[in-house]
Design an enzyme around this catalytic site. Structure first.
Site, PDB file in Angstrom:
ATOM      1  CG  ASP A  18      -8.347  -9.727  12.154  1.00 15.63           C
ATOM      2  OD1 ASP A  18      -9.345  -8.136  12.801  1.00 15.63           O
ATOM      3  OD2 ASP A  18      -7.807 -10.047  11.773  1.00 15.63           O
ATOM      4  CG  ASP A  52      -2.126  -9.437  -9.440  1.00 20.68           C
ATOM      5  OD1 ASP A  52      -1.197  -9.872  -8.312  1.00 20.68           O
ATOM      6  OD2 ASP A  52      -2.670  -8.488  -9.058  1.00 20.68           O
ATOM      7  CB  SER A  59       4.989   0.464  -6.816  1.00 21.75           C
ATOM      8  OG  SER A  59       3.600   0.914  -6.812  1.00 21.75           O
ATOM      9  CB  THR A 116       1.417   3.269  -9.206  1.00 26.10           C
ATOM     10  OG1 THR A 116       1.775   1.445  -8.812  1.00 26.10           O
ATOM     11  CG2 THR A 116       3.191   3.541  -9.517  1.00 26.10           C
ATOM     12  CB  SER A 121      -0.439  -4.691 -11.234  1.00 25.96           C
ATOM     13  OG  SER A 121      -1.668  -5.003 -10.862  1.00 25.96           O
ATOM     14  CG  ASP A 159      -3.082  -8.350  17.376  1.00 22.63           C
ATOM     15  OD1 ASP A 159      -4.025  -7.260  17.309  1.00 22.63           O
ATOM     16  OD2 ASP A 159      -2.898  -9.331  16.572  1.00 22.63           O
TER      17      ASP A 159
END
Length: 697
Positions: free
Chosen positions: A324, A361, A393, A396, A399, A539
């Site tokens: 990954d 943030d 969010s 939206t 931020s 997985d």
């Protein structure tokens, strides 16, 4: 819901000790003493018969012990009571050294199991009954589906899933890591809790997901008790080969009796037993089990739990690694690496706006942006502590901060910010914004737009930072003939750039969970062994399908149950270490097998001339070691045969040094080192022992 307050923990020793030599902490005095006791118990013929090579030595010791009592038991003999007794003692010591090697390898597993059993002492739980009341019951009385509440400083009674609450949990008893982790409801990987771990803040409501005796801790105890482990396919094949060789040499030695009688050579039964022991591959026969057990132990020292030696060995034969991107190839958190202003906007204005937009943030990306902006010249402003933050969010996808001086700053996805300034400020989007966005995307990074009072100022470049040394590790894997495939949900452009920077062979972008399973099956259909990592419930099918499935301990129960290895540190890059451990186990087994067979060839030059030199004086030409007497030659070979086993125990437990080279290069290296070394060592060792015996005989 408030986040739990961090709770200080005193440092705690890890569950798995570091690698060490026999006399160091890993194999300290208590472990050595227990191994000595266990090695005596292993003289039981029911245990000896599982190892055909050493069982023949054990039978030989019985025969020579009988001859010690009555030298003429099988007919006239020139061997004395003392000679037969010495041969018996050497054979018993040989078997004992083999027992000790296996007992020492098993000792660590038993010590870990004892430690885990101490953790899983009788616990109590506060079970929620039908009317909402709580009742105190034994943890062993809990059933799958029961609801229990665990308060601060209480132990979680059974494996479960958090359905309400958020708290810090001390999992050091499992992972050895003293730092607590957050557990909360609604998270795919952070809601799974393990019995025996401790809640150190707040409280949790848990639904039990395991029955008594089948918890993760119970399974760990059973798995680390290596004495009951299953042999791997390669180990079984090698055991069969050694058994066939042993049978052949027994027949050869038995056929020598009539030949010796015809030649009127004076060969005693004890000498024939000694010849058999010298001919059969006793060195690898004595150490084979220890090598397999030590391979599992090495995974434990890397804080990985292997369900069987098969998983570790399969890792050494892996052809394809499916990795990954996030957390394995990259550090997992995107970081700000550049600020690109649009035409007409200064770099200083964009830098300052990016800093102010990230004040509230708290995501890794947000903190990275604020730090980067400060390093580029941004400065705190008066009144920023009174600013109002706008949280990110999903709706939206933005931020930002509303400052007291009236400035409204937003950052977020480029399309969301563009739509925001158009709808709320009726401002046009800068014509070069699209070009900047495409420029960032072509570099495999993520663009975030920054706007101030409706004006888009530029773009923040968030890059997936490669883990240190990841490209070198990919190159090492390629040297070993292992193909690497990166699977990610990112877009093809970003995924291709990251894969190229990391040096991977192939990339699968925009991959859904079911595509991992398809990829594994396609690789296996082409005859390749596949390894992969995973942590989520989605997985689980792929982990179960893979030949080597490494699940994260922080992952869901389905993922851990589907995998055949569990990483207690939850570090996806452990898959790369696991390949090295598996290859080291295979190389160690091959190297010691080569050394053992080469040893046997050299020992022929000590024993065969000694047996027939009186009847065939011409064989004296083969006595290249110049050994003193036929008796000292036989005893010297047997003593060397016995001593080489304990001398090689540290190598069997530690493993032959692994280098990331091609199989052909490693084969020739080990052939020269252990093959030629195995031929030379007996000539030197047997001669030195013979000189010592000549002084006392």
């Amino acid at each position: 819901m408030n986040r739990p307050t961090a709770h200080p923990l005193s440092p705690q020793a890890p569950l798995v000790p570091p690698a060490s030599h026999l006399v160091a902490a890993g194999y300290g005095s208590p472990l050595l003493k227990q191994a000595l006791v266990d090695s005596l118990i292993k003289f039981d013929p029911r245990q000896q018969v599982r190892n055909p090579v050493m069982f023949v030595v054990w039978l030989g010791a019985l025969v020579t012990a009988a001859l010690t009592v009555s030298p003429t038991l099988f007919g006239p003999s020139h061997a004395s009571h003392l000679y037969n007794g010495v041969v018996t003692a050497i054979l018993v010591i040989t078997v004992w050294f083999a027992n000790f090697a296996e007992a020492l390898a098993e000792g660590r597993g038993k010590a870990k199991a004892a430690s885990l059993r101490h953790t899983s002492t009788e616990l109590h739980a506060r079970r929620i009954v039908a009317d909402g009341r709580e009742e105190t019951v034994s943890a062993s009385a809990l059933n799958k589906g029961d609801l229990v509440r665990v308060e601060r400083d209480e132990l979680i009674p059974m494996d479960g899933e958090v359905i309400d609450g958020i708290a810090y949990v001390d999992e050091s008893v499992i992972t050895g890591e003293s730092a607590p982790v957050i557990k909360e409801a609604g998270s795919d990987v952070a809601s799974s809790v393990t019995g025996g771990t401790k809640v150190i803040s707040d409280s949790l409501l848990i639904r039990v997901t395991a029955s008594p005796g089948d918890s993760f801790l119970d399974r760990m105890i059973r798995l680390v008790e290596s004495a009951q482990r299953q042999k791997t396919p390669n180990e079984i094949a090698l055991t069969v080969l050694l058994s066939v060789l042993t049978l052949i040499f027994v027949i050869v030695a038995a056929a020598m009796a009539p030949v010796a009688s015809y030649l009127k050579a004076q060969i005693n039964v004890a000498d024939l037993v000694a010849l058999i022991v010298a001919l059969i591959p006793t060195t690898i026969g004595a150490l084979l089990s220890a090598i397999g057990i030590a391979g599992i132990d090495r995974t434990m020292r890397f804080n990985m739990l292997a369900t069987s030696g098969k998983a570790v060995e399969a890792a050494g034969d892996v052809h394809t690694l499916i990795l990954d991107k996030t957390g394995t190839i990259t550090v997992g958190n995107r970081m700000a690496t550049a600020l690109l202003p649009v035409a007409g906007c200064s770099a200083a204005r964009l830098t300052q706006a990016a800093y102010l937009a990230s004040l509230f943030d708290n995501t890794p990306e947000g903190r990275s942006t604020a730090t980067y902006a400060l390093n580029e010249g941004a400065r705190p402003v008066v009144g920023q502590d009174k600013a109002v933050g706008t949280e990110f969010s999903a709706e939206t996808r933005m931020s930002g901060s509303d400052l007291p001086d009236g400035r409204v700053i937003r950052k977020g996805a480029v399309d969301s910010v563009s739509r925001y300034v158009t709808e709320h400020y009726s401002r046009p989007v800068p014509p070069d914004l699209t070009a900047l966005t495409e420029q960032v995307a072509r570099q495999g990074a993520t663009p975030l737009a920054v706007a101030e009072n409706g004006d888009i100022l530029g773009v923040i470049m968030l890059s997936d930072v490669l883990k240190t040394g990841i490209r070198d590790r990919m190159e090492q894997l390629r040297t070993m003939g292992i193909r690497t495939v990166m699977v990610t949900g990112d877009n093809p452009v970003t995924a291709t750039v990251i894969a190229a920077e990391a040096g991977l062979d192939e990339v699968v972008a925009e991959a859904r969970p079911e595509e991992k399973l398809t990829l594994i099956r396609r690789e296996q259909a082409q005859g390749r062994l596949v390894a992969m990592t995973g942590d989520g419930t989605n997985d689980a099918p792929a982990l179960a399908q893979a030949d080597v499935g490494l699940a994260m301990y922080t992952g869901t129960m389905p993922a851990k149950e589907a995998a055949n290895l569990i990483d207690l540190d939850s570090d996806p890059t452990k898959l790369l270490d696991l390949v090295a451990i598996g290859k080291q186990m295979l190389i160690t087994r091959g190297a010691l097998t080569t050394f053992s067979i080469a040893n046997d060839v050299a020992k022929y030059f000590a024993i065969l001339p000694a047996l027939f030199i009186t009847a065939l004086p011409g064989l004296n030409a083969l006595n290249v070691m110049g050994l003193a007497t036929p008796q000292s030659a036989i005893l010297s070979a047997l003593i060397f045969n016995a001593l080489i086993i304990p001398l090689l125990i540290p190598l069997a437990l530690r493993g032959v040094r692994f280098q990331p080279k091609s199989a052909e290069v490693m084969f020739y290296r080990n052939l020269m080192l252990y093959g030629v070394g195995g031929l030379i060592a007996p000539f030197i060792g047997i001669k030195l022992i013979d000189l010592g015996l000549a002084l006392v005989m």
